[in-house]
Design an enzyme around this catalytic site. Structure first.
Site, short mmCIF file in Angstrom:
data_model
loop_
_atom_site.label_atom_id
_atom_site.label_comp_id
_atom_site.label_asym_id
_atom_site.label_seq_id
_atom_site.Cartn_x
_atom_site.Cartn_y
_atom_site.Cartn_z
N GLY A 1 8.10 -1.54 -1.41
CA GLY A 1 9.22 -0.70 -1.01
C GLY A 1 10.14 -1.29 0.37
CB VAL B 1 12.42 -17.14 5.34
CG1 VAL B 1 11.90 -18.44 4.23
CG2 VAL B 1 11.33 -16.24 5.53
CB VAL B 2 17.34 -18.73 4.60
CG1 VAL B 2 18.45 -19.78 4.14
CG2 VAL B 2 16.81 -17.95 3.38
NE ARG C 1 5.91 0.07 -4.84
CZ ARG C 1 6.63 0.87 -4.21
NH1 ARG C 1 7.50 1.83 -4.93
NH2 ARG C 1 6.58 1.22 -2.98
CG ASP D 1 -2.32 -3.76 2.02
OD1 ASP D 1 -2.28 -4.84 2.68
OD2 ASP D 1 -3.01 -2.66 2.37
CB THR E 1 5.51 -1.54 4.81
OG1 THR E 1 5.31 -0.07 4.77
CG2 THR E 1 4.21 -2.08 5.58
CG ASP F 1 4.34 3.35 4.63
OD1 ASP F 1 5.15 3.90 4.93
OD2 ASP F 1 3.88 2.87 3.55
CG ASP G 1 0.40 0.67 5.06
OD1 ASP G 1 1.03 -0.39 5.17
OD2 ASP G 1 0.18 1.46 4.03
NE ARG H 1 12.62 19.08 20.46
CZ ARG H 1 11.39 19.29 20.74
NH1 ARG H 1 11.10 20.36 21.39
NH2 ARG H 1 10.30 18.28 20.18
CG MET I 1 8.26 8.43 3.45
SD MET I 1 9.49 7.14 2.84
CE MET I 1 10.16 7.84 1.43
NE ARG J 1 2.37 2.76 -0.17
CZ ARG J 1 3.09 3.04 -1.21
NH1 ARG J 1 2.68 3.79 -2.28
NH2 ARG J 1 4.36 2.39 -1.44
NE ARG K 1 15.30 28.72 7.00
CZ ARG K 1 14.87 30.02 7.01
NH1 ARG K 1 13.66 30.38 7.01
NH2 ARG K 1 15.93 30.88 7.10
CD GLN L 1 10.80 9.47 6.73
OE1 GLN L 1 9.71 9.48 7.60
NE2 GLN L 1 10.59 10.16 5.52
O1 F6P Z 1 5.69 2.09 1.60
C1 F6P Z 1 6.83 2.66 2.15
C2 F6P Z 1 7.06 4.09 1.59
O2 F6P Z 1 8.32 4.57 1.67
C3 F6P Z 1 5.98 5.15 1.61
O3 F6P Z 1 6.13 5.67 3.21
C4 F6P Z 1 6.16 5.92 0.62
O4 F6P Z 1 5.00 6.79 0.31
C5 F6P Z 1 6.52 5.13 -0.53
O5 F6P Z 1 7.15 3.94 -0.01
C6 F6P Z 1 7.68 5.73 -1.40
O6 F6P Z 1 7.84 4.94 -2.36
P1 F6P Z 1 9.22 5.14 -3.45
O7 F6P Z 1 10.35 4.58 -2.72
O8 F6P Z 1 8.78 4.29 -4.41
O9 F6P Z 1 9.21 6.46 -3.83
#
Ligand code: F6P
Length: 323
Positions: A14, A26-27, A75, A106, A128, A130, A132, A157, A172, A174, A247, A255
Site C-alpha cells: 500500500g 535515496v536518489v 502487490r 512487512d 505504511t 498502519d 505496524d 464532531r 484503517m 489492517r 451514524r 487516509q
Molecule cells: O496497509 C495500508 C492499508 O491502507 C491498510 O490500512 C488497509 O487495510 C489496506 O492497506 C487496504 O489495502 P487496499 O488499498 O489494497 O485496499
C-alpha cells in the site's frame, strides 16, 4: 562484499504519504556518493517486467510534498514464488543493479529478504500508514494519515454535536489499532475499539454513552479500527440500545493520500539516506527503523520475527480521557 555501484529503488504494498520523500532521499544520497540509481516501477512486478529506468537529480524534483509514490506500487503474486525471485535477480543483474532499496511494509520486506539471500543486497524502509512494523517505533505515512483522520473526525464532531448524535468512525490500520488509538486520543473520542484489546459492547460503549448523555454530553465519537470492523452494524446496535441517533462513517482510502506532514518528510528523508549509506558500505539484508528517536537498522530476519505490542498505558489513557 563487492562494491555497490548501481542501486535500484522500488515502492511496494500500500502507498503511504512520504514515500516520495524517501525515494528522493535515496536518489540524491546515492548520486552524492557517486552511485547510479535505477527506478523500478510498480513494485516487484516492475522488476519482473523490466520496468526500470535510470533516475537523476531532476527525476525527483518537485515530489517531496506529493502524496502517493512516483514509482507506483503493486502487490506481486509471481514474486512470492522461488522462480519469481530467481527471475527478478536475473533481470536486476541485466540492468547492472547490485543493491536494492525496498520501501513498503512487512510483505515487501519478505521480498527484500529473498533478494538478499539470492545475492542482491537489499535494504527495507518501513512505509505504511498502519505503523505496524514491529522493529520500528514509526513508519512513514503514519503522521499524515493521523492528521487526515483528525481533520475528518473534527468535522464529523461538528455535525454530531448539532444533531446530538453518536458517530461511529472506522479507520484503517489492517490488523493493528495504532491509527485508531492515536486518533482517538487526538480527537477526544468517547471510545476507541481496537484489535489489541477485547471490548464489551455494553460496558465499553453503551453504558458510557448513556452516562455521558446524563451528564450533558451533546455528541459521542466512537473510533473503530478496521481490524475489528463492522461500523455500520455497530451504529445500528448503538442506536437500538441507547435510543440515540447514530451514524457510521468509513474513512477509507482518504487516509492514504495527501501531502506528507513535516514529520513524515523528515523521517522519510533520514531513512532513505540511511538505506543508501548501508548499501554504499556493501551492507544488505537490513531494515531501517526508528527506535527512541534514532534511525537504526536491523537484520531482516530478526526484524520479521519481532512482535509489536501496543503500550497498555496508551489504551488506558484513551479511556480515562473520554470520561
Ligand atoms: O496497509 C495500508 C492499508 O491502507 C491498510 O490500512 C488497509 O487495510 C489496506 O492497506 C487496504 O489495502 P487496499 O488499498 O489494497 O485496499
Amino acid at each position: 562484499m563487492a562494491e555497490i555501484k548501481t542501486i535500484g529503488v522500488l515502492t511496494s504494498g500500500g502507498d503511504a504519504p512520504g514515500m516520495n520523500a524517501a525515494i528522493r532521499a535515496v536518489v540524491r544520497t546515492a548520486i552524492h556518493y557517486g552511485m547510479k540509481v535505477m527506478g523500478i516501477r510498480k513494485g516487484f512486478n516492475g522488476l519482473l517486467n523490466g520496468d526500470i529506468y535510470e533516475m537523476n537529480l531532476r527525476s525527483v524534483s518537485d515530489i517531496l510534498h506529493r502524496g502517493g509514490t512516483i514509482l507506483q506500487t503493486a502487490r506481486s503474486k509471481e514474486f512470492a514464488t522461488e522462480e519469481g525471485v530467481k527471475k527478478a535477480v536475473a533481470i536486476a543483474r541485466e540492468h547492472y543493479i547490485d543493491g536494492i532499496v525496498v520501501i513498503g511494509g512487512d510483505g515487501s520486506f519478505r521480498g527484500a529478504k529473498d533478494l538478499s539471500s539470492m545475492g542482491i543486497p537489499t535494504v527495507g524502509i518501513p512505509g505504511t500508514i498502519d505503523n505496524d512494523i514491529a522493529c520500528s517505533d514509526y513508519t512513514i505515512g503514519f503522521d499524515t494519515a493521523l492528521n487526515t483522520v483528525k481533520d475528518a473526525v473534527d468535522k464529523i464532531r461538528d455535525t454530531a454535536t448539532s444533531h446530538e448524535r453518536c458517530s461511529v468512525i472506522e479507520v484503517m490500520g489492517r490488523h493493528a489499532g495504532y491509527i485508531a488509538i492515536y486518533a482517538g486520543i487526538a480527537t477526544g473520542a468517547e471510545a476507541v475499539i481496537i484489535p489489541e484489546r477485547t471490548f464489551d459492547f455494553k460496558r465499553d460503549i453503551v453504558e458510557p454513552i448513556i452516562e455521558g448523555k446524563r451528564r450533558g454530553k451533546k455528541h459521542d465519537i466512537i473510533i473503530l479500527a478496521e481490524g475489528v470492523g463492522g461500523a455500520v452494524e455497530m451504529a445500528k446496535r448503538i442506536q437500538a440500545e441507547t435510543g440515540i441517533e447514530t451514524r457510521a462513517t468509513i474513512l477509507g482510502h482518504i487516509q492514504r493520500g495527501g501531502t506528507p506532514t513535516v514529520l513524515d518528510r523528515v523521517i522519510a528523508s533520514q531513512m532513505g539516506a540511511k538505506a543508501v549509506e548501508l548499501l554504499k558500505d556493501g551492507i544488505g539484508n537490513r531494515i531501517i527503523a526508528m527506535r527512541d528517536n534514532k534511525i537504526v537498522d536491523f537484520d531482516i530476519v530478526e526484524a520479521l520475527n519481532m512482535t509489536k505490542k501496543m503500550d497498555p498505558y496508551l489504551m488506558d489513557l484513551a479511556r480515562i480521557l473520554a470520561l
